[in-house]
Motif scaffolding. Structure first.
Motif, PDB file in Angstrom:
ATOM      1  N   ALA A   1       6.155   3.886  -2.078  1.00  0.00           N
ATOM      2  CA  ALA A   1       4.956   4.221  -1.311  1.00  0.00           C
ATOM      3  C   ALA A   1       5.289   4.561   0.131  1.00  0.00           C
ATOM      4  O   ALA A   1       4.538   5.215   0.825  1.00  0.00           O
ATOM      5  CB  ALA A   1       3.952   3.083  -1.373  1.00  0.00           C
ATOM      6  N   GLY A   2       6.436   4.090   0.608  1.00  0.00           N
ATOM      7  CA  GLY A   2       6.852   4.380   1.963  1.00  0.00           C
ATOM      8  C   GLY A   2       6.147   3.556   3.019  1.00  0.00           C
ATOM      9  O   GLY A   2       6.226   3.872   4.201  1.00  0.00           O
ATOM     10  N   ASP A   3       5.431   2.521   2.629  1.00  0.00           N
ATOM     11  CA  ASP A   3       4.757   1.689   3.614  1.00  0.00           C
ATOM     12  C   ASP A   3       5.676   0.560   4.064  1.00  0.00           C
ATOM     13  O   ASP A   3       6.444   0.013   3.293  1.00  0.00           O
ATOM     14  CB  ASP A   3       3.433   1.138   3.059  1.00  0.00           C
ATOM     15  N   THR A   4       5.547   0.185   5.312  1.00  0.00           N
ATOM     16  CA  THR A   4       6.445  -0.782   5.913  1.00  0.00           C
ATOM     17  C   THR A   4       6.078  -2.213   5.537  1.00  0.00           C
ATOM     18  O   THR A   4       4.921  -2.605   5.570  1.00  0.00           O
ATOM     19  CB  THR A   4       6.392  -0.640   7.445  1.00  0.00           C
ATOM     20  N   VAL A   5       7.090  -2.990   5.188  1.00  0.00           N
ATOM     21  CA  VAL A   5       6.898  -4.415   4.969  1.00  0.00           C
ATOM     22  C   VAL A   5       7.157  -5.116   6.300  1.00  0.00           C
ATOM     23  O   VAL A   5       8.244  -5.014   6.855  1.00  0.00           O
ATOM     24  CB  VAL A   5       7.875  -4.954   3.905  1.00  0.00           C
ATOM     25  N   GLN A   6       6.151  -5.788   6.816  1.00  0.00           N
ATOM     26  CA  GLN A   6       6.288  -6.423   8.117  1.00  0.00           C
ATOM     27  C   GLN A   6       6.797  -7.849   7.975  1.00  0.00           C
ATOM     28  O   GLN A   6       6.542  -8.524   6.977  1.00  0.00           O
ATOM     29  CB  GLN A   6       4.956  -6.411   8.856  1.00  0.00           C
ATOM     30  N   ARG A   7       7.488  -8.289   9.002  1.00  0.00           N
ATOM     31  CA  ARG A   7       8.083  -9.613   8.994  1.00  0.00           C
ATOM     32  C   ARG A   7       7.431 -10.503  10.034  1.00  0.00           C
ATOM     33  O   ARG A   7       7.003 -10.041  11.088  1.00  0.00           O
ATOM     34  CB  ARG A   7       9.585  -9.501   9.272  1.00  0.00           C
TER      35      ARG A   7
END
Length: 525
Positions: free
Chosen positions: A18-24
């Motif tokens: 999907a190209g969406d960022t996984v935030q930390r």
């Protein structure tokens, strides 16, 4: 997918197609002491002691209640040894969820993730109930002001939301202040008994023999007023309330992503919190019984209006009225700290599930972190909304904040979390000895025998809960909310399992991510 999780506001790794960022969550935000504060606060030492010990004494194993805490310490330490070994290799906010997913598979893992999230979500509502009850009582008795419990409940909901919005360090500092004060107060009570030569009926050395933890109360006792009372109890009740006093200790592992050097400090925090809490509980409960007198303590515990005197009596006699008043205030602040810690736990589990995008769109909402504070602010808001709905339901239906909101929601959460703890113990064995991961860590005792015994112990506690649930619920046992608890637990766990099966069949990419978002340095796939 990549297991690298980006810091807030960073360019970011890409998750899935999907190209969406996984935030930390904010890295290196809290150290060992902060993690310990968060973990121990969920156990709420002063609430656990004053609330649970009298029940164990009056209706469980009598003066042998400390022995029950000894048994619980042994079992939970065995569980913690395997749990700590797992934390050296998997660092994820959804601790139980991640561990079980890697050990027993994604399907069981998501079911466990749903159960754990639900447990922590209702635990906050539960602790809001007992905080509001204690706050109302404290203001009534000390200041002669009658403020409705719902006012205190709403105030706690607002404060928890605000503290979750900011850096985890802020919550850790607030919790630290509350936690230290309640531990100091309990220690003062115990040390005052120890250094004044004990109590009126001897030192009750049998209270420290763990084998006596399995002895049921029976016979008769002579109370402080000279009356002879016939008493009877079940060791199962004493043991269950002993184990209940630890609920939440396992939360230390969920702060791994936000901690400094998690591979080192999380295992230390896990073992230290279990053993430290256990030794403290044994000592405090023993000194309370000694200070009151074993027979006196059993007699006082038969009546809920005098049960607290097991603690308040020695405090009044050895320290004075000011200390009793302070004890009551700390019961209020201690339950507040516990509820705040559970709010943080719930927010992080909601966030952990959200960022895996099991339902499209969750990664950008529940799985998002604050661009400045690195906190799970949207998940925290969702948790506050949920807890508010639960609290208002109990308020508007006229249920009592103590036996209703606190008692029933605590039973619901405890039922779920005990099941997950048992699964986590067996997941350790599966991970190291069936899946053959990290043979350099696998060990016949640390990763096999200890978690096996701990898991069996957890199953025994689940049996105790099932057998004594009606007693634990008290007058609320006739409430329909109590009746549906097993169904809520079953439906919640089954929902996670069914969703995982659906994702496996219809969305292999999202299925592959279940329980697999961990820190880069964990090297897990």
């Amino acid at each position: 997918m990549s297991d690298i999780i980006d810091p807030p506001a960073a360019a970011g790794a890409q998750a899935g197609s999907a190209g969406d960022t996984v935030q930390r969550l904010k890295p290196n935000a809290v150290g060992l002491i902060g993690v310990l504060f968060m973990a121990v606060a969920t156990a709420a030492p002063i609430t656990a002691m004053v609330g649970n010990v009298p029940i164990a004494v009056g209706f469980g194993n009598g003066a042998y209640a400390p022995a029950g805490y000894f048994v619980a310490t042994i079992v939970l330490t065995l569980f913690a040894i395997g749990y700590a070994a797992m934390s050296k290799h998997i660092t994820a906010t959804g601790a139980f969820y991640g561990y079980i997913s890697h050990g027993l598979g994604r399907i069981v893992g998501l079911g466990a993730g749903f159960l754990t999230t639900m447990a922590y979500m209702v635990f906050e509502a539960s602790l809001i109930g007992i905080f509001a009850f204690f706050a109302n009582d404290t203001f009534n008795s000390l200041f002669h002001v009658n403020i409705s419990w719902i006012v205190f409940a709403i105030g706690m909901l607002v404060v928890n939301l605000v503290l979750t919005y900011f850096d985890i360090n802020l919550a850790a500092k607030v919790l630290g202040v509350f936690l230290i004060t309640e531990i100091v107060m309990l220690a003062l009570m115990a040390l005052s008994v120890l250094f004044t030569g004990g109590g009126p009926q001897g030192w009750s050395w049998g209270s420290l023999n763990p084998l006596n933890g399995f002895a049921s109360l029976s016979g008769s006792v002579t109370g402080p007023d000279g009356k002879v009372l016939a008493v009877a109890g079940s060791a199962g009740i004493g043991l269950f309330f002993a184990f209940w006093s630890w609920v939440g200790f396992e939360s230390s592992a969920m702060y791994g992503e936000e901690s400094k050097n998690p591979k080192k400090i999380i295992p230390i925090a896990v073992i230290s919190s279990v053993v430290g809490i256990g030794l403290f509980y044994i000592f405090i409960s023993w000194m309370a019984i000694v200070g009151t007198g074993p027979q006196n303590a059993i007699a006082l515990a038969q009546d809920s209006s005098t049960a607290g005197d097991i603690f308040f009596g020695p405090v009044q006699r050895n320290l004075g009225t000011w200390a009793v008043d302070m004890f009551k205030i700390l019961l209020m602040t201690g339950s507040f700290a516990c509820g705040m810690a559970f709010h943080n736990c719930a927010a992080r589990y909601i966030y952990a599930l959200g960022r895996e995008n099991v339902i499209p769109g969750m990664r950008k909402t529940l799985g998002a972190t604050h661009p400045v504070h690195g906190s799970p602010h949207i998940a925290g808001l969702a948790q506050t909304i949920f807890a508010t709905v639960v609290v208002l339901f109990f308020a508007f239906t006229g249920r009592d904040p103590y036996t209703g909101l606190y008692g029933l929601m605590a039973l619901l959460g405890t039922t779920a979390i005990l099941i997950v703890q048992a699964l986590a113990a067996f997941a350790v064995i599966a991970y190291f000895h069936v899946g053959k991961h990290h043979p350099e860590t696998a060990h016949w005792f640390r990763t096999f025998l200890a978690p096996l015994l701990g898991g069996i112990g957890m199953l025994y506690v689940i049996y105790l809960l099932g057998k004594n649930a009606s007693f634990a619920a008290g007058s609320a046992a006739t409430d329909w909310v109590f009746t549906i608890i097993p169904y809520v637990v079953g439906i919640t766990g089954l929902s996670g399992v069914l969703l995982a099966l659906y994702l496996k069949a219809k969305s292999p990419q999202r299925y592959s991510e279940l329980g697999r978002i961990v820190l880069e340095e964990a090297h897990e796939r």
